[in-house]
Design an enzyme around this catalytic site. Sequence first.
Site: not given
Lengths: 487, 414
Positions: A35, A53, A173, A408
Amino acid sequence: MKKQNYDIAIIGGGVVGTAIARELSRYKADVLLIEKENDVGQGASNSNSGVVHSGFTAPVGSLKADVCMYGNSHFEEICSELDVPYEKTGKLVVAVEEKQIAELYNLQYIGRKNGAELYIVGEDFIEEKEPNISGKAAMYSPNSAITSPYELTIAFAENAHQNGVEISLNTKVVKISKKNSKFSVKTDRGEILADYVINSAGLYSDKIAAFSGEDRYKIYPCRGEYYVLDKNASALMSRLVYPVPPENAGGYGIHLTPTVEGNILIGPSNEYIDSVDNEATTKEVMDKLLKEARGFLPKISREMVIRSYSGIRSKIVPPEMGGFTDFVIEKSPKYDNFINLIGIESPGLTSAPGIAKYVVEMIDKMEKLIEDKDFEKTRKGITKFYELPEEKQKELAEDNPNYREIVCRCENITKQEIIDALNNPLGVQTLKGVKYRARATMGRCQGGYCMTRIIKIMQDEFDMDLEDIKLEGNNSNLFAGQAKGWE
Amino acid sequence: MMKKELVIIGAGPAGLAAALAAYEEGIEDILIIEREDRPGGILNQCIHDGFGLHKFKEVLTGPEYAHRYIDKVREKELEIMTNTIVTELTDEKEIKAFNESEGILHIKAEAVILAMGSRERTAGGISLPGDRPSGIYTAGLAQNLMNLQNIQVGKEIVILGSGDIGLIMARRLTLEGADVKAVLEIMPYSNGLRRNINQCLIDYNIPLKLSQTVIDVKGNGRLKSVTAAEVDEAFNPIAGTEYEIKCDTLILSVGLIPENELSKKAKVQLDDTTGGAVVKDNLETNVDGIFACGNVLHIHDLVDFVSDEAEKAGKAASEYIKKGHKLNKDNIFVEAGSGIGYVIPQVISKEKDQIFSMRVRKPDNDKTIKIAADGKILHEENFEKVNPSEMIKIKVSSEKFKPLEKSTIKVVAE
């Protein structure tokens, strides 16, 4: 990258690449996932609607319909295995004008052929289920659901990782070529060899495909902008609310999506852009989002907006062509063991499990894969403290003081959850890494309160230096350094 | 469940002054809950001076101002529970909180004073267009990082919005060696105090660009530049006026929002304009025994006025604890009319003298503020200059209300 030789290299750590990695980790094979970003899911996978979906837009018999239907029927099980939120909310495709009703029947026809459960309902039904939504009629899909797309991508990657897949982040890459019987994959962090290459590089899949001698494909980036509404607005609706899809646009139209965390999303828009990495938002489109959303849900106001973002679809046809295009998943014409996945846009999230199965079967046909008896299908996510019943909260807080500190305030995330997020198996230690894993900074104050606290945890518990604290990628430093005169 | 006569949520200037006022009225069973590790609230990061002119006739820094109250609270041995965050509040005045040393706490209070202050409007909140790189901070967050954590957020700065914190940060960042290139303000006037414009911008040659805003943000990773443009009267960018400013940091000073998430949980009714509670003249909300003061009620320009307001809330809460709830007789509703943004309180009784706090909608010269009912003017006051950034307070004696027949009075600026 730890080794020189791998059986399979997957290029691209989006939801599709990580789903393939996880699927492959059921078998005995040396798998490397490459990645280019500093975390998985950094492209379209973290900037979509998060919808599972039910499959009523893709034509019967298409690959898209097949993998989408597979995904819809297996999503709940996968989310449960991977400890990822999943909620079957149901969906209404709403006709706001009488003349759109015919199109609802058309969608129902396609969807039922694909095996989806769909009903046409009248104004009374809309009124009863979603009193704030206005429409003449709707198609109701009870099996449409929502999930957290970034948590799912992370979960696929973590589960693959725990089952032996190596994940190399920050690795780009630069060239792939055939070296004897293997592929040489050259990256900016060194070269590896692999028997198979799976190109799931999304917006860059045409470039990667070119290395395999496949130059027929061109990606046309198509941006979708979104608005996120404050959780205070969540009471306005509880199901997915879609318009009748605009003709030839190849998308669903701007819709309203409740998220598993309790926000509402407005979007996405549909604009072809020149650059595959331009994730900007624009005033024109944001104004349009609000206007169209108010068409269904007049109570939405600008004050409810806490955030805007955009994601980019990898379309394989230019805007003037429009219409339906199928997913392309095929061996390259030159090399059987180089599999290209091109044009995986919506419903890519729903389809990821089906695509993963499909790709693994392609490999299995070429070379019998041997099941790994040690495969562990479950993965545990970070304990979401505030969602636990109070008894359990007390128990945890009793033993661990980090559960007594809420870092938080908007999302009620504890210090332990921030620590867990920073301790993630992929080794991502950025502010966004924390955001996508623990939800901190995603609330209405957008980090105004918790950011200083997260920074302190990074410094105190993880020995990170100020200059190493980043928003996401390497050039996204958060600070210029210590203030003047500070020793 | 722990029981307390009075629980005050927030130990900032509002909470501290409210606690002391309640104590003066004979209430001793007080608990102040504070989520930070020390009392003082936002004053702790306001290390500049200019506080206390009204209240103490002295020029104090933020921490000094806070300590005037903290010292007294400590002297009276009032309980401040720090590192404690309230997560739930009900209309029965039951509180759930998390405390670092004790874990989960449940507290039942006879009266509650809301003093949680405000939060900043964010980039998302103003739909800032463009990329979403690092280097975009709200002014208060940048101030916290600079003054409390000793962290310099950036070197080449653009500030959007000329609220007071933005102006203060323009000077602060300049003093720390950063280059503040401009302060952009979408309105044709600044929302900051005049003294801050003089002392923070003019004295440092930092340009204030009125009727301009940011229309694009560029940066893949860290911020690289913003594009500014002039806006028309409807705040739409004017084509052809765009220009790019190279910068690594964008500071947003685009408004404060009263932080009423807990108030909503307790079913406190909120005012759409102020973002704070609808209150009676004793600063009690629609929920019996829950009072509000300071920036959680409405955004103040000066902390001195926060203290005044909080004292009133502290006093009213102690009265409530001692005598129970008394329904106001002959309630009168107060409305903001033309030229006026809002008026606090929104509900008054005829029996008491009143001080109305209000803000005008736009800056102007020679304006008369009129308080009228039944077609008659009850009170009027002339102002040489009015400015939305400056809160106006008007005192009206109860004598004026007593003869009223109608139940609504209107405040206008003409």
